[in-house]
Design a protein around this motif. Structure first.
Motif, short mmCIF file in Angstrom:
data_model
loop_
_atom_site.label_atom_id
_atom_site.label_comp_id
_atom_site.label_asym_id
_atom_site.label_seq_id
_atom_site.Cartn_x
_atom_site.Cartn_y
_atom_site.Cartn_z
N GLY A 1 167.97 6.16 30.16
CA GLY A 1 167.85 6.88 28.90
C GLY A 1 166.40 7.02 28.46
N VAL A 2 165.61 5.96 28.66
CA VAL A 2 164.19 6.01 28.33
C VAL A 2 163.47 7.01 29.24
N ALA A 3 163.83 6.98 30.53
CA ALA A 3 163.23 7.94 31.47
C ALA A 3 163.59 9.37 31.07
N ALA A 4 164.80 9.58 30.59
CA ALA A 4 165.21 10.93 30.17
C ALA A 4 164.42 11.39 28.96
N GLN A 5 164.06 10.45 28.08
CA GLN A 5 163.26 10.82 26.91
C GLN A 5 161.86 11.29 27.32
N ALA A 6 161.27 10.58 28.28
CA ALA A 6 159.92 10.92 28.71
C ALA A 6 159.90 12.08 29.70
N GLY A 7 161.04 12.34 30.36
CA GLY A 7 161.11 13.33 31.42
C GLY A 7 160.62 14.72 31.05
N PRO A 8 161.03 15.29 29.92
CA PRO A 8 160.57 16.65 29.59
C PRO A 8 159.06 16.75 29.44
N PHE A 9 158.44 15.75 28.80
CA PHE A 9 156.98 15.76 28.66
C PHE A 9 156.31 15.70 30.03
N LEU A 10 156.83 14.83 30.90
CA LEU A 10 156.26 14.69 32.24
C LEU A 10 156.44 15.96 33.06
N ALA A 11 157.59 16.61 32.91
CA ALA A 11 157.84 17.84 33.67
C ALA A 11 156.87 18.94 33.26
N VAL A 12 156.70 19.14 31.95
CA VAL A 12 155.77 20.17 31.48
C VAL A 12 154.35 19.84 31.91
N GLY A 13 153.96 18.57 31.77
CA GLY A 13 152.62 18.16 32.17
C GLY A 13 152.38 18.36 33.66
N ALA A 14 153.40 18.07 34.48
CA ALA A 14 153.25 18.22 35.93
C ALA A 14 153.08 19.68 36.31
N VAL A 15 153.87 20.57 35.71
CA VAL A 15 153.75 21.99 36.01
C VAL A 15 152.37 22.51 35.62
N CYS A 16 151.91 22.12 34.43
CA CYS A 16 150.59 22.55 33.98
C CYS A 16 149.50 22.02 34.91
#
Length: 329
Positions: A188-203
């Motif tokens: 659940g904690v990983a899911a909370q951070a996941g969207p931020f990490l995904a956007v950051g990785a794409v950028c």
């Protein structure tokens, strides 16, 4: 050549994931790991160990490692400083200060709560560094960003230590987060951070050409049609998303974002279009291997991964910077 090397790096990462799922205080056979993925049986004790304990920390290791690898590469390219790491923009210091305030003032005691405060603190600290570094002529140059980051980090860490020394309960809770660990973090904690990490990785992956152009100098970058100020803001925002979420998720892990980009540039050269994806793959592999080592060297207990990465990363980094043929930025 480089494409084949990236495929090999993915194989190394896959092996690290298998080791993370199978090796620990209680070893789990590889066939059981496969059965857990393909035919999960809740009544099987070994499969329960994999799903409830090792799978979450492996996912956290993948996310945090990839983020730190990308953030380290971005920071070194952005500041043109081979010693830069994700903490240079004050991200680690800001996240630490915010977590301390959350624990000591608001009584937050769960990792799910730490994620949001850590991320907010990292973002605000990075914004403050950029504002301070923008004062004067020429805007936020690499040298001014590095100096501003060091100053802001020193100030925030002073406030953090002052709070910890005056509140032993806060210190007792904070020290488990500060050392850096993959244990105790649920999906659940990983899911909370996941969207931020995904956007950051794409950028981050889209910024390779920008970093290559910035490496030629501001005048050359302008001549090639790039706005250096906007490029630095874009890359800095990516660092905040990546490092802020990763630090909030796993604590301030050291040497991952500093060492891996150096190792990658030894065979890819300075082209960020290749160093970024290589770092994104190899950094989590190193983090997971360090986590596995921490589990087996002190059985039946374990050593936190933040300590292991420091023990592994320091001598490797020294060896890398002493190599005469190490690729320059």
């Amino acid at each position: 050549m480089l494409g084949g090397g990236l495929a090999l790096a993915l194989v190394v990462l896959a092996l690290a994931v298998l080791a993370s799922l199978a090796i620990g205080a209680k070893s789990v056979p590889l066939d059981t790991v496969w059965n857990t993925v393909l035919h999960h049986d809740p009544s099987d004790g070994d499969q329960t160990v994999v799903t409830s304990l090792r799978l979450p920390r492996t996912v956290v290791g993948l996310l945090a490692g990839a983020a730190l690898g990308l953030a380290g590469t971005l920071m070194q390219g952005l500041t043109r400083n081979p010693l830069a790491d994700p903490g240079l923009l004050g991200v680690n210091a800001g996240a630490s200060f915010a977590v301390v305030l959350a624990i000591g003032v608001l009584g937050v005691t769960t990792f799910a709560g730490y994620v949001w405060f850590g991320f907010a603190g990292a973002a605000l600290a990075a914004l403050l560094v950029h504002l301070v570094g923008s004062f004067g002529g020429q805007g936020a140059t690499p040298v001014k960003l590095a100096l501003a980051g060091a100053a802001v980090s020193a100030g925030l860490m002073s406030f953090t230590r002052a709070v910890l020394l005056s509140d032993t309960k806060t210190f007792d809770q904070f020290r488990f987060w500060e050392v850096g660990s993959l244990a105790g973090r649920g999906l659940g904690v990983a899911a909370q951070a996941g969207p931020f990490l995904a956007v950051g990785a794409v950028c981050a992956l889209l910024s390779g050409r920008m970093l290559n152009t910035l490496g030629l100098g501001d005048e050359a970058a302008r001549g090639l049609g790039q706005n250096p100020a906007l490029a630095r803001v874009f890359c800095s925002a990516s660092v905040v998303l990546l490092c802020g979420a990763a630090t909030a998720l796993a604590g301030p892990l050291g040497f991952i974002g500093l060492t891996v980009p150096h190792a990658v540039r030894a065979f890819t050269g300075p082209d960020h279009r290749w160093t970024l994806p290589y770092s994104m793959v190899l950094a989590p592999a190193l983090l997971l291997v360090a986590d596995v080592l921490g589990r087996v060297v002190a059985r039946p207990g374990e050593i936190e991964v933040g300590i292991v990465t420091a023990v592994i990363g320091a001598p490797v980094f020294i060896a890398l910077v002493r190599k005469s043929r190490l690729a320059e930025l």
